[in-house]
Scaffold this motif. Structure first.
Motif, PDB file in Angstrom:
ATOM      1  N   LEU A   1      -5.523   0.495   9.553  1.00  0.00           N
ATOM      2  CA  LEU A   1      -5.036   1.841   9.229  1.00  0.00           C
ATOM      3  C   LEU A   1      -3.522   1.913   9.396  1.00  0.00           C
ATOM      4  O   LEU A   1      -2.811   2.512   8.578  1.00  0.00           O
ATOM      5  N   LEU A   2      -3.034   1.280  10.434  1.00  0.00           N
ATOM      6  CA  LEU A   2      -1.583   1.246  10.664  1.00  0.00           C
ATOM      7  C   LEU A   2      -0.882   0.605   9.477  1.00  0.00           C
ATOM      8  O   LEU A   2       0.122   1.111   8.970  1.00  0.00           O
ATOM      9  N   ILE A   3      -1.446  -0.519   9.011  1.00  0.00           N
ATOM     10  CA  ILE A   3      -0.821  -1.225   7.894  1.00  0.00           C
ATOM     11  C   ILE A   3      -0.840  -0.353   6.637  1.00  0.00           C
ATOM     12  O   ILE A   3       0.157  -0.242   5.922  1.00  0.00           O
ATOM     13  N   VAL A   4      -1.977   0.294   6.409  1.00  0.00           N
ATOM     14  CA  VAL A   4      -2.082   1.164   5.240  1.00  0.00           C
ATOM     15  C   VAL A   4      -1.037   2.276   5.320  1.00  0.00           C
ATOM     16  O   VAL A   4      -0.333   2.582   4.347  1.00  0.00           O
ATOM     17  N   THR A   5      -0.908   2.858   6.505  1.00  0.00           N
ATOM     18  CA  THR A   5       0.028   3.966   6.657  1.00  0.00           C
ATOM     19  C   THR A   5       1.466   3.510   6.427  1.00  0.00           C
ATOM     20  O   THR A   5       2.244   4.173   5.734  1.00  0.00           O
ATOM     21  N   LEU A   6       1.819   2.374   7.010  1.00  0.00           N
ATOM     22  CA  LEU A   6       3.173   1.846   6.820  1.00  0.00           C
ATOM     23  C   LEU A   6       3.433   1.553   5.352  1.00  0.00           C
ATOM     24  O   LEU A   6       4.486   1.903   4.801  1.00  0.00           O
ATOM     25  N   ALA A   7       2.445   0.946   4.710  1.00  0.00           N
ATOM     26  CA  ALA A   7       2.616   0.594   3.299  1.00  0.00           C
ATOM     27  C   ALA A   7       2.773   1.852   2.462  1.00  0.00           C
ATOM     28  O   ALA A   7       3.614   1.917   1.553  1.00  0.00           O
ATOM     29  N   PHE A   8       1.992   2.854   2.807  1.00  0.00           N
ATOM     30  CA  PHE A   8       2.080   4.114   2.076  1.00  0.00           C
ATOM     31  C   PHE A   8       3.490   4.693   2.159  1.00  0.00           C
ATOM     32  O   PHE A   8       4.114   5.044   1.160  1.00  0.00           O
ATOM     33  N   ALA A   9       4.019   4.744   3.382  1.00  0.00           N
ATOM     34  CA  ALA A   9       5.349   5.319   3.561  1.00  0.00           C
ATOM     35  C   ALA A   9       6.391   4.495   2.821  1.00  0.00           C
ATOM     36  O   ALA A   9       7.292   5.041   2.167  1.00  0.00           O
ATOM     37  N   ALA A  10       6.253   3.170   2.895  1.00  0.00           N
ATOM     38  CA  ALA A  10       7.227   2.308   2.226  1.00  0.00           C
ATOM     39  C   ALA A  10       7.209   2.542   0.721  1.00  0.00           C
ATOM     40  O   ALA A  10       8.260   2.649   0.085  1.00  0.00           O
ATOM     41  N   VAL A  11       6.014   2.648   0.169  1.00  0.00           N
ATOM     42  CA  VAL A  11       5.900   2.838  -1.279  1.00  0.00           C
ATOM     43  C   VAL A  11       6.516   4.169  -1.700  1.00  0.00           C
ATOM     44  O   VAL A  11       7.284   4.247  -2.653  1.00  0.00           O
ATOM     45  N   VAL A  12       6.196   5.201  -0.936  1.00  0.00           N
ATOM     46  CA  VAL A  12       6.742   6.517  -1.293  1.00  0.00           C
ATOM     47  C   VAL A  12       8.261   6.498  -1.216  1.00  0.00           C
ATOM     48  O   VAL A  12       8.968   7.012  -2.098  1.00  0.00           O
ATOM     49  N   MET A  13       8.797   5.893  -0.174  1.00  0.00           N
ATOM     50  CA  MET A  13      10.255   5.843  -0.012  1.00  0.00           C
ATOM     51  C   MET A  13      10.902   5.062  -1.157  1.00  0.00           C
ATOM     52  O   MET A  13      11.929   5.438  -1.686  1.00  0.00           O
TER      53      MET A  13
END
Lengths: 487, 308
Positions: free
Chosen positions: B286-298
Motif C-alpha cells: 500500500l505504501l508503494i502504491v501511495t508513493l507511486a500515485f503521488a509521483a505520477v500525479v506530480m
C-alpha cells in the motif's frame, strides 16, 4: 501573465528559494509516510516475557481442588457485550469471598484485542479472559503459538456443587470437545450455550393455519401460503450470509449424516460434492427461484433483516439464540418467538427431524503465561456452579454450558422453545466447526462469496458448490493457517 | 540573502524532525522488518521467513482484487470529486450572471446558502455518514428505493450494496458526497485570491463562462488543484475508504469481494486472522502504491508556473 503582477508575485511565491510548489511537493511526500495503516501495528512491538514470577501453588483441599494460592492476585478481563458484565461481577464476588486475602482485578471491555494483544506480546496476559466479540483474538493462532493453558485440571476438578462429581460431568454434551483443537488438551471453556436454527413467530404460523414444516415439500407449501398473503417465506442477513449455515449445515447433517459435516470441517477433498450438500443447496436455491425470499434481502444486514422479520414481513430467519435479546425492542409482545431444528428433505434423510446445531458461545481462556492460572480456572469453576449458571440464564436469557440450571426460572418464549428443541434433539446435536476453525473461509468465502451469491440468484447451486470446494481446497493447502481434524 | 538560510531552517526543524523520525519513520521501518517474519501479532515469538509473505501476496487473489479497487478509488474519486468541486466553486464565486449595480464578479443567486450546504457533510464524522447511507441504501425500506417506489418506479429496486456490480460505486458515491464540500471551500479560497481585474478584462473581451473557467480560473488554480488531487488520492487509498467499506459493505468487503480495499485487507489480516506479518506486507504494498500515485500525479501535473 500581466506585467503588473511582479511585485505581488515575488513576495508571495518567490521565484527564489523554496517555492510554494516545492513545499507542497515535500509535504505531500512526507504526508505519505503517515499512511495510516502501518504504524499502529508496530506499536505492539514485541518483547519477550518470562515465567519467573508465576504464583506459587496453594494448598490442595476439598474446597480448593485446584490448589489456588489464597493470596495471589487474580486478573479477569471480560468482553462486555450482549451479555453485559453483571453475571461475571457476581461470580467475582464469590471468588473474593472464598479467598478473602486475594486481590482480584476485574475489568470489562469491548476492545478485547486492542487491550490484550500487546499484553500477549509482552508475555504478561491476565489470568482469565472472555475472548469474544468483534475484536475476538484468533483462537487457532493462540493455540498454535502455545499461548493458552490446558484446562484439563479444571475439568477433572470436583464441581462446585457436588464434590463427588467432576466439572466435566456437569457440562452439556459437546462443550468439552469444542474447546479442543486436536488431541486431548482443552484450550477453551465455552460458557454460554447457543441454539442455532430457524426462528419464527408461532403466532404468524398459526394465522396461516400451518405448523412448522418437517420436509422440504411442506416448507415450500408453507411459503406458498404465506406468499399468497403477501408475506415472504424467508429472510436472512444478506450482507452477512454466513448466518445461512445456522440452518443449512444442520440440514446437511440431517440429510447426509454427521460424517458429511465432519468431512467438510476436515477440509477433505470433494467434501462439498457429497449429494446431501447438493440436495440442500438445491432446496435453498428453490426458495430464491420461487420468490419466497423477502425482496431486497441480499442488501440487508443482520439487524435490518431481523427487524423486517419481527415486523412480520417474512416468516423464517436462520439465526442463533441471541436473536431474542438482540431483537427484544422490535419483537412485538405477542410474537410468540420459537425456534425449530431445520426442515429436512424427506423421510429418507439419515438423521431424524429435530437434528439441530447447538454449541458453546462466549469462549473463556486462561493464558499459558498468566501468573495465576489456577486462580483463573477457579473463577471458571465458580461460574460453572448451578447458582452462577442460573444467575446468568435469568439475567441474559441464554443457557450456559452447565447442563440444567433452568429449574425455577421463568423462561422467555425463545429460551423455552430452545430448551424444548434441545430436548427433542437429544443426541442429535451437530456442531460444525468451520466457524471457529477457519474464520475467513467460513465467513467471507463460503458465506459471502458462495452462499450469499447463490441466494441472491447470481450463482446456481452447482456453481456455488464448485466455488466453495475451490475455496476449501485453497484453505487446505494454505500453510499460513493451522489445520484441524475431528477426532 | 541566501546566506545561512538552510542552517536556519535545519535549526528550527531539528526537534520536530527528530520526533517525526522516532514516532513515524521508525515504526515504518519496523513494520517493513515485520513483513519478513511470520509474526502473528498474538505472541512474542516469530522468526524470519524471508520473502515468503511477498510470494504469498503475489498469489493472493483477494490481494489483487483489493489492489484493483484501491486503484479505482485513487483514480476515480479525485477525478469526480475535484471536477465537481471546481464546478461548484466556480458557480459560487464567479459563475453568476452580472446583476445591475452588483459587483462585477459574483456567484450564482443563493451562493452563500450553497456554500453551507456543500460544506455541511464535513462536520459529520465519516462513520456517521457511512451509517446514514447504509440505511439509505437498504433495499427493503431505505430512502432511495422508497423514493423510486414513490415516483412509480416499482420495478426499479436495485440491491445497491448487495449487488457486486453496484456496491463499489455506491461506496464511492458516499465518499464524493462527504468530501466534495472541503474542496469547494479550498477552491473558493483559491479563486478569491485571483485578481478581479483579470475577470473584468475577460468579460470586456466577451468571454463566456466556459472560456473564463478554462482560460483563467483553472490555470491560476492549478497548484491548488494538484495538491488537492494528491490529498484526495491519499484519503481514498487510506482511512476514508477503510471506514466506508468496513461500515457499509460489511461482508466485510462486499458481496463476492466487490468492495474490498487494501487498508481493509490489512486490518482483517492483522486483527481477525492473526497474521500481523502478512498484514504488514500488504501495508508495504500500500505504501508503494501511495508513493507511486503521488509521483505520477506530480509528474503529470507539472506545467508552467503562471504569475499574476
Amino acid at each position: 501573465m500581466g506585467s503588473h503582477s511582479e511585485n505581488i508575485g515575488s513576495d508571495k511565491n518567490g521565484s527564489v528559494g523554496v517555492g510554494r510548489r516545492d513545499l507542497i511537493k515535500r509535504s505531500a511526500a512526507l504526508g505519505l509516510i503517515s499512511v495510516p495503516t502501518m504504524s499502529f501495528l508496530s506499536a505492539c512491538a514485541s518483547s519477550g516475557g518470562g515465567d519467573e514470577d508465576k504464583a506459587k501453588a496453594g494448598k490442595k483441599t476439598a474446597k480448593n481442588p485446584l490448589a489456588v494460592n489464597e493470596t495471589a492476585q487474580m486478573e479477569f478481563v471480560l468482553f462486555d457485550g450482549g451479555f453485559g458484565k453483571e453475571y461475571a461481577e457476581d461470580a467475582v464476588k464469590i471468588y473474593e469471598k472464598a479467598f478473602p486475602d486475594a486481590n482480584v482485578k476485574f475489568s470489562a471491555t469491548q476492545k478485547i484485542q486492542s487491550t490484550l494483544q500487546p499484553r500477549f506480546n509482552q508475555g504478561t496476559p491476565p489470568d482469565l479472559i472472555d475472548n469474544s466479540g468483534a475484536e475476538q483474538m484468533d483462537m487457532g493462532v493462540l493455540v498454535g503459538k502455545n499461548q493458552l493453558a490446558d484446562l484439563t485440571p479444571l475439568l477433572d476438578a470436583a464441581s462446585y456443587d457436588d464434590p463427588n462429581k467432576k466439572v466435566r460431568d456437569t457440562l452439556r454434551p459437546g462443550i468439552v470437545e469444542m474447546g479442543q483443537f486436536d488431541g486431548d488438551p482443552v484450550w477453551i471453556m465455552y460458557y454460554a450455550y447457543t441454539v442455532y436454527g430457524v426462528w419464527y413467530s408461532q403466532k404468524a404460523l398459526d394465522s396461516l393455519d400451518a405448523t412448522y414444516p418437517e420436509t422440504w415439500d411442506e416448507m415450500l407449501a408453507v411459503c406458498e401460503k404465506a406468499k399468497k398473503k403477501g408475506i415472504a417465506g424467508w429472510t436472512y442477513a444478506g450482507k452477512y450470509p454466513y448466518y445461512l449455515p445456522f440452518s443449512l449445515y444442520p440440514m446437511i447433517g440431517k440429510v447426509g449424516g454427521r460424517e458429511v459435516l465432519d468431512a467438510i470441517d476436515n477440509l477433505e477433498p470433494n467434501a462439498w460434492k457429497h449429494p446431501a450438500v447438493k440436495a440442500c443447496f438445491d432446496a435453498y436455491y428453490e426458495l430464491f427461484k420461487k420468490g419466497y425470499i423477502l425482496k431486497g434481502t441480499p442488501g440487508l444486514d443482520h439487524i435490518q433483516s431481523q427487524t423486517a422479520w419481527a415486523k412480520g414481513k417474512a416468516l423464517f430467519i436462520p439465526n442463533g439464540s441471541w436473536v431474542e435479546n438482540e431483537s427484544a425492542n422490535v419483537i412485538p409482545a405477542d410474537f410468540d418467538l420459537a425456534v425449530s431444528a431445520p426442515t429436512g428433505i424427506d423421510s429418507s434423510d439419515k438423521m431424524p427431524f429435530g437434528t439441530i446445531w447447538a454449541s458453546g458461545g462466549e469462549p473463556f481462556v486462561v493464558p499459558a503465561k498468566a501468573k495465576n492460572t489456577a486462580g483463573g480456572m477457579e473463577q471458571l469453576r465458580i461460574m460453572l456452579s448451578e447458582a452462577s449458571s442460573k444467575n446468568f440464564t435469568s439475567k441474559v436469557k441464554s443457557l450456559t454450558a452447565y447442563n440444567g440450571g433452568t429449574d425455577g426460572i421463568t423462561l422467555t418464549p425463545g429460551l423455552k422453545s430452545g430448551v424444548a428443541a434441545l430436548d427433542k434433539a437429544g443426541e442429535n446435536v451437530v456442531n460444525p466447526r468451520l466457524q471457529d476453525w477457519y474464520v475467513q473461509l467460513q465467513k467471507e468465502k463460503i458465506g459471502v462469496s458462495g452462499l450469499g451469491e447463490m441466494m441472491a440468484g447470481r450463482l446456481t447451486p452447482a456453481e456455488a458448490i464448485k466455488k466453495i470446494q475451490g475455496y476449501a481446497d485453497e484453505a487446505a493447502k494454505d500453510t499460513s493457517i493451522k489445520h484441524y481434524k475431528h477426532q | 540573502m541566501q546566506h545561512g538560510k538552510y542552517r536556519f531552517i535545519v535549526g528550527f526543524l531539528a526537534l520536530p524532525l527528530g520526533l517525526y523520525a522516532l514516532f513515524v519513520v521508525w515504526p515504518f521501518i519496523q513494520s517493513i522488518y515485520y513483513s519478513f517474519t511470520d509474526w502473528t501479532g498474538l505472541s512474542p515469538e516469530f522468526k524470519m521467513v524471508g520473502l515468503d509473505n511477498y510470494r504469498r501476496m503475489l498469489d493472493d487473489e483477494i490481494f489483487w482484487k483489493s489492489l484493483q479497487h484501491s486503484l479505482m478509488f485513487a483514480v476515480v474519486l479525485p477525478l469526480v470529486t475535484i471536477s465537481l468541486a471546481l464546478f461548484f466553486a466556480f458557480m459560487i464565486n464567479v459563475g453568476g450572471r452580472r446583476r445591475k449595480g452588483g459587483p462585477v464578479i459574483s456567484g450564482v443567486r443563493g451562493s452563500s446558502f450553497y456554500k453551507i450546504v456543500y460544506f455541511f457533510p464535513q462536520v459529520l464524522s465519516i462513520a456517521i455518514v457511512a451509517l446514514l447511507f447504509a440505511f439509505a441504501y437498504n433495499p427493503d425500506s431505505g430512502a432511495i428505493n422508497s423514493f423510486f417506489r414513490g415516483i412509480g418506479l416499482d420495478g426499479l429496486q436495485p440491491l445497491w450494496l448487495g449487488d457486486p456490480d453496484l456496491a463499489l460505486w455506491c461506496v464511492m458515491a458516499v465518499l464524493v458526497w462527504s468530501t466534495v464540500g472541503f474542496f469547494v471551500v479550498l477552491f473558493s479560497a483559491g479563486m478569491a485570491s485571483i485578481p478581479a481585474d483579470l475577470y473584468e478584462a475577460a468579460l470586456l473581451d466577451g468571454a463566456g463562462r466556459a472560456a473564463t473557467f478554462f482560460r483563467i480560473t483553472l490555470p491560476l488554480l492549478w497548484d491548488t488543484v494538484q495538491s488537492g488531487w494528491v490529498y484526495m488520492g491519499i484519503l481514498a487509498l487510506g482511512a476514508e475508504s477503510f471506514a466506508v467499506v468496513q461500515i457499509m459493505t460489511t461482508g466485510p468487503g462486499g458481496p463476492d469481494y466487490s468492495t474490498t480495499v487494501m487498508v481493509l485487507y490489512v486490518y482483517q489480516k492483522a486483527f481477525r486472522d492473526g497474521q500481523a506479518a502478512y498484514a504488514t506486507t500488504i501495508g508495504v504494498a500500500l505504501l508503494i502504491v501511495t508513493l507511486a500515485f503521488a509521483a505520477v500525479v506530480m509528474r503529470l501535473g507539472r506545467r508552467e508556473r503562471l504569475e499574476y
